[in-house]
Scaffold this active site. Structure first.
Site, PDB file in Angstrom:
ATOM      1  N   HIS A 142       0.943  -0.979  -0.008  1.00  0.00           N
ATOM      2  CA  HIS A 142      -0.004   0.002  -0.062  1.00  0.00           C
ATOM      3  C   HIS A 142       1.024   1.232  -0.016  1.00  0.00           C
ATOM      4  O   HIS A 142       1.863   1.156   0.521  1.00  0.00           O
ATOM      5  CB  HIS A 142      -0.866   0.056   1.316  1.00  0.00           C
ATOM      6  CG  HIS A 142      -2.014   0.964   1.399  1.00  0.00           C
ATOM      7  ND1 HIS A 142      -1.701   2.235   1.802  1.00  0.00           N
ATOM      8  CD2 HIS A 142      -3.303   0.898   1.291  1.00  0.00           C
ATOM      9  CE1 HIS A 142      -2.988   2.829   1.844  1.00  0.00           C
ATOM     10  NE2 HIS A 142      -3.902   2.168   1.773  1.00  0.00           N
ATOM     11  N   ASP A 165       2.647  -4.696   7.806  1.00  0.00           N
ATOM     12  CA  ASP A 165       1.454  -4.100   7.971  1.00  0.00           C
ATOM     13  C   ASP A 165       0.477  -4.965   7.958  1.00  0.00           C
ATOM     14  O   ASP A 165       0.227  -5.608   6.752  1.00  0.00           O
ATOM     15  CB  ASP A 165       1.575  -3.342   6.633  1.00  0.00           C
ATOM     16  CG  ASP A 165       0.284  -2.631   6.039  1.00  0.00           C
ATOM     17  OD1 ASP A 165      -0.662  -2.588   6.702  1.00  0.00           O
ATOM     18  OD2 ASP A 165       0.020  -1.861   5.165  1.00  0.00           O
ATOM     19  N   GLN A 178      -4.680  -5.034   6.311  1.00  0.00           N
ATOM     20  CA  GLN A 178      -5.826  -5.913   5.662  1.00  0.00           C
ATOM     21  C   GLN A 178      -5.690  -7.548   6.321  1.00  0.00           C
ATOM     22  O   GLN A 178      -6.763  -8.116   5.893  1.00  0.00           O
ATOM     23  CB  GLN A 178      -5.093  -5.824   4.140  1.00  0.00           C
ATOM     24  CG  GLN A 178      -6.122  -6.050   3.297  1.00  0.00           C
ATOM     25  CD  GLN A 178      -7.270  -5.163   3.054  1.00  0.00           C
ATOM     26  OE1 GLN A 178      -8.391  -5.412   3.160  1.00  0.00           O
ATOM     27  NE2 GLN A 178      -6.927  -3.822   3.155  1.00  0.00           N
ATOM     28  N   LYS A 196     -11.066  -1.195   9.735  1.00  0.00           N
ATOM     29  CA  LYS A 196     -10.959  -2.296   8.688  1.00  0.00           C
ATOM     30  C   LYS A 196     -11.301  -3.697   9.697  1.00  0.00           C
ATOM     31  O   LYS A 196     -11.813  -4.754   8.755  1.00  0.00           O
ATOM     32  CB  LYS A 196      -9.565  -2.756   7.927  1.00  0.00           C
ATOM     33  CG  LYS A 196      -9.317  -1.429   7.275  1.00  0.00           C
ATOM     34  CD  LYS A 196      -8.468  -1.622   6.187  1.00  0.00           C
ATOM     35  CE  LYS A 196      -8.287  -0.560   5.354  1.00  0.00           C
ATOM     36  NZ  LYS A 196      -6.878  -0.329   4.653  1.00  0.00           N
ATOM     37  N   CYS A 254      -4.520   2.411  -3.707  1.00  0.00           N
ATOM     38  CA  CYS A 254      -3.114   2.927  -3.273  1.00  0.00           C
ATOM     39  C   CYS A 254      -2.350   1.958  -3.315  1.00  0.00           C
ATOM     40  O   CYS A 254      -1.498   1.661  -2.354  1.00  0.00           O
ATOM     41  CB  CYS A 254      -3.715   3.173  -1.671  1.00  0.00           C
ATOM     42  SG  CYS A 254      -4.780   4.186  -1.206  1.00  0.00           S
TER      43      CYS A 254
HETATM   44  C1  LIG Z   1      -5.822   0.363   4.415  1.00  0.00           C
HETATM   45  C2  LIG Z   1      -4.750   0.029   4.514  1.00  0.00           C
HETATM   46  C3  LIG Z   1      -3.609   0.690   4.835  1.00  0.00           C
HETATM   47  C4  LIG Z   1      -3.841   2.285   5.466  1.00  0.00           C
HETATM   48  O1  LIG Z   1      -4.843   2.301   6.631  1.00  0.00           O
HETATM   49  P1  LIG Z   1      -5.153   3.571   7.320  1.00  0.00           P
HETATM   50  O2  LIG Z   1      -6.506   3.231   7.870  1.00  0.00           O
HETATM   51  O3  LIG Z   1      -5.596   4.479   6.025  1.00  0.00           O
HETATM   52  O4  LIG Z   1      -4.075   4.172   7.738  1.00  0.00           O
HETATM   53  C5  LIG Z   1      -2.162   0.439   4.833  1.00  0.00           C
HETATM   54  N1  LIG Z   1      -1.840  -0.800   4.232  1.00  0.00           N
HETATM   55  C6  LIG Z   1      -3.082  -1.608   4.036  1.00  0.00           C
HETATM   56  C7  LIG Z   1      -2.466  -2.917   3.465  1.00  0.00           C
HETATM   57  C8  LIG Z   1      -4.134  -1.331   4.003  1.00  0.00           C
HETATM   58  O5  LIG Z   1      -5.240  -2.077   3.446  1.00  0.00           O
END
Ligand SMILES: *Cc1c(COP(=O)(O)O)cnc(C)c1O
Length: 412
Positions: free
Chosen positions: A129, A206, A209, A232, A370
């Protein structure tokens, strides 16, 4: 249909009643919400936790001697412990409240400025992302370190042999998502972490997701940093957490200065507060943190294994049905993936498909999600992305597939 027997054990119809928004209509049709990878919907239990906070004990935390402030502080710290237990962190102060994944990544990237020098290397994957690319590029600009990229293949899986080639004594940091938001690929992070540690590199995962589908155990993974967003996973926007190993969090400098993060302040100098307050300057999203705890309670009540199994059935069913459509191209066919389908139909623009689906009450995302490098890899401007959650149904997928067929007919 066979899937319905298993689906019934999941009681999706009962679960849907917890989500008031699923009752609404969009453009004259009952809403079909398939944009869960962008943000999830909110159950009544979490909405109630938010209303309870503002109705009954709204106060600033860690400061007041009065009862309301103490109640708010207790609930906020209880939420931190719930989050600690959920991710199996060894200590509650290894959980830092943030405004979300992006904030957590920036906090770590900024903190590493003092630890990198010219010639050092930082490794990211090709399917990140933007929020897990740009902060590291900025870090490299500040320090002279080099950014290296783990490539991926046509299925949307990382090319492991190439990753191993990138690992050398120069590698200081590795950043990879647990699950790709654009493709749904689940990356083998435990192995990536082990191999990175073997050459002395720290790893940030990260988890934005992955967290709605997979319960990560940060101690078992031995990950250095793990970041997520509440929105999320059934929680509100504007709150998330950074898990960091205590030894790293002790070493990193504070990210922002302000109230709450200090021990003593004078114009001669300031000493910082201990963990986690060192990284929590200013009044935090108190209600959001408490609601995040409520969201985890809700999801754990359903069970993450049950959620993942049901979503996998939705994914298989939708993939099979979509593939029957002529000209369908699905991006991301990793052996292990979450319930995300990115696709295009030959000759059609994703935006047009998304717009027509919206007219039928079906919410999907279109664009680069993104993750422009992923789109560049496939040489496309974007995709239509349908992402499913445990409150979605096979009937909704039926409506969606019919909708895609209809859009195709209208556009051709
Ligand atoms: C949504 C997402 C982000 C960003 O999350 P925010 O809540 O906008 O800070 C980063 N990495 C992944 C894989 C995402 O799905």
């Amino acid at each position: 249909m066979a899937h319905q027997t298993q689906a019934k054990t999941f009681e999706v119809e009962r679960i849907r009643k917890d989500f008031p928004i699923l009752n609404r209509e969009v453009n004259g049709y009952p809403l079909v919400y398939f944009d869960n990878a962008a943000t999830s919907q909110t159950p009544q239990q979490v909405i109630d936790a938010i209303a309870d906070y503002y109705s009954n004990y709204n106060a600033n935390i860690h400061r007041g001697v009065h009862s309301l402030s103490q109640e708010a502080t207790d609930k906020y710290e209880q939420a931190r412990i719930k989050i600690q237990q959920h991710f199996n962190a060894g200590k509650a102060h290894e959980i830092i409240f943030t405004s979300g994944t992006t904030h957590g990544i920036n906090l770590v990237a900024s903190g590493f400025s003092g630890f990198l020098k010219e010639g050092d290397e930082v490794i990211v994957s090709a399917m990140e992302h933007h929020s897990n690319i740009v902060p590291w590029q900025m870090l490299c600009e500040r320090t002279g370190a080099k950014l290296k990229v783990i490539p991926m293949d046509q299925k949307g899986e990382l090319i492991y042999a190439e990753f191993e080639k990138l690992l050398s004594a120069k590698a200081r940091l590795v950043f990879v998502n647990h699950v790709s938001n654009a493709l749904g690929t689940v990356n083998p992070i435990k192995d990536i972490i082990q191999k990175s540690h073997a050459v002395g590199a720290a790893v940030l995962v990260d988890g934005a997701q992955a967290a709605p589908h997979i319960k990560a155990d940060v101690q078992d993974l031995d990950v250095d940093f793990y970041v997520v967003s509440a929105h999320k996973m059934c929680g509100p926007t504007g709150v998330g957490i950074l898990y960091g190993k205590e030894e790293w969090l002790e070493k990193l400098p504070p990210y922002q200065g302000g109230g709450e993060m200090i021990a003593t302040v004078s114009f001669e100098g300031t000493t910082y507060a201990g963990l986690p307050h060192k990284f929590e300057a200013g009044t935090p999203n108190i209600c959001g943190g408490i609601a995040f705890g409520a969201a985890l309670d809700y999801m754990n009540g359903l069970g993450f294994d049950e959620i993942a199994a049901y979503e996998h059935e939705l994914l298989e069913y939708a993939t099979r049905k979509l593939k029957e459509i002529e000209g369908m191209k699905i991006y991301g066919e990793a052996a292990e993936k979450t319930a995300v389908i990115s696709f295009n139909i030959e000759g059609l623009h994703p935006y047009d498909i998304g717009t027509l689906l919206d007219k039928m009450g079906i919410a999907v995302r279109t664009g680069h999600h993104c993750a422009q490098p992923v789109m560049d890899f496939f040489k496309i401007p974007g995709t239509v992305r349908a992402s499913f959650s445990f409150y979605n149904t096979f009937e909704e997928i039926g409506r969606f597939v019919e909708g895609v067929k209809k859009a195709k007919m209208m556009l051709q």
